[in-house]
Enzyme design. Structure first.
Site: not given
Length: 254
Positions: A16, A18, A62, A65, A140, A198
């Site tokens: 991942d 971010d 995660g 949006r 993202s 995360d």
């Protein structure tokens, strides 16, 4: 060879972005808070309840949006029209709120730049030096720009991000399809790939995809939640997987 702290059958690592590679999770959370608090304050007036860290972890972190907007609004019993992907940031629609959040995120990134977790970059370089294939898997749509900003595009054999997912029609986390697509791109079966995440939604995706190993990266002090959502091991930094202070050395240093 470096001991990467992974089962011997693992051939690929799926990271991942971010919160694992870059220190942008907090920037995302702040942008979400600003966008959603403004919407809620205008809608609810004196009954306003702010967007919280728990809301971010449960409904937004995660996820793509628009999915994050839908999940959070549903938790508050709010029903908004979908609108269209090209809605302006001020539109009172799902897509309008998502666009507003992204606008705020980009403003913050431009103002403060992007920082990477050095331990993660060292770990990725060590994995590649030992012959493992690597992918970045992110919800993202800004993933490529962020990787370019930290000069890390060359560290990945494939990228499955929000742009690629839209092009291929892949649902986002907590569904496993983006991770599965990355494993296919690398020519590696899921059972021989490790996921590094995360977000709780990312943990769910790793478990649902039946990947060979799922590493939870705990930057905010919630190891129990990461284990509950499917982590095989939880670390605060990828350096812990190698057992070396500061993590694996760059190949040139070994």
């Amino acid at each position: 060879m470096t001991d990467l702290g992974l089962p011997e059958n693992i051939l690929a690592c799926l990271f991942d972005l971010d919160g694992v590679i870059t220190r942008t999770a907090a920037v995302h959370a702040a942008a979400w808070r600003q966008a959603l608090d403004a919407f809620l304050r205008e809608r609810d007036g004196t009954d306003f309840r702010p967007f919280t860290d728990a809301d971010y972890a449960e409904y937004v972190d995660g996820r793509p949006r628009s999915d994050g907007v839908r999940a959070f609004l549903a938790s508050r019993g709010v029903d908004l029209p979908e609108g269209a992907p090209d809605d302006p940031p001020g539109a009172t629609t799902v897509h309008g709120l998502a666009r507003r959040k992204n606008e705020l995120f980009l403003e913050r990134i431009r103002a403060g730049g992007v920082e990477a977790y050095d331990g993660t970059l060292r770990y990725i370089r060590a994995a590649r030096a030992d012959g493992l294939r690597t992918a970045v898997v992110s919800a993202s749509a800004n993933c490529r720009d962020v990787l370019h900003a930290i000069d890390a595009e060359c560290l990945f054999d494939t990228r499955v991000d929000g742009v690629v997912a839209a092009e291929r029609g892949l649902p986002g986390k907590p569904r496993p399809e983006t991770f599965l697509a990355a494993a296919r791109d690398l020519g590696v079966p899921p059972g021989r790939a490790a996921v590094f995440e995360d977000a709780l939604a990312g943990m769910d995706a790793g478990r649902a995809g039946r990947f060979g190993y799922v590493v939870g990266v705990d930057r905010v002090g919630r190891p129990d939640a990461l284990y509950a959502h499917g982590a095989d091991r939880v670390v605060t930094d990828l350096a812990e997987l190698t057992g070396e202070p500061g993590g694996p050395k760059d190949p040139a240093e070994r």
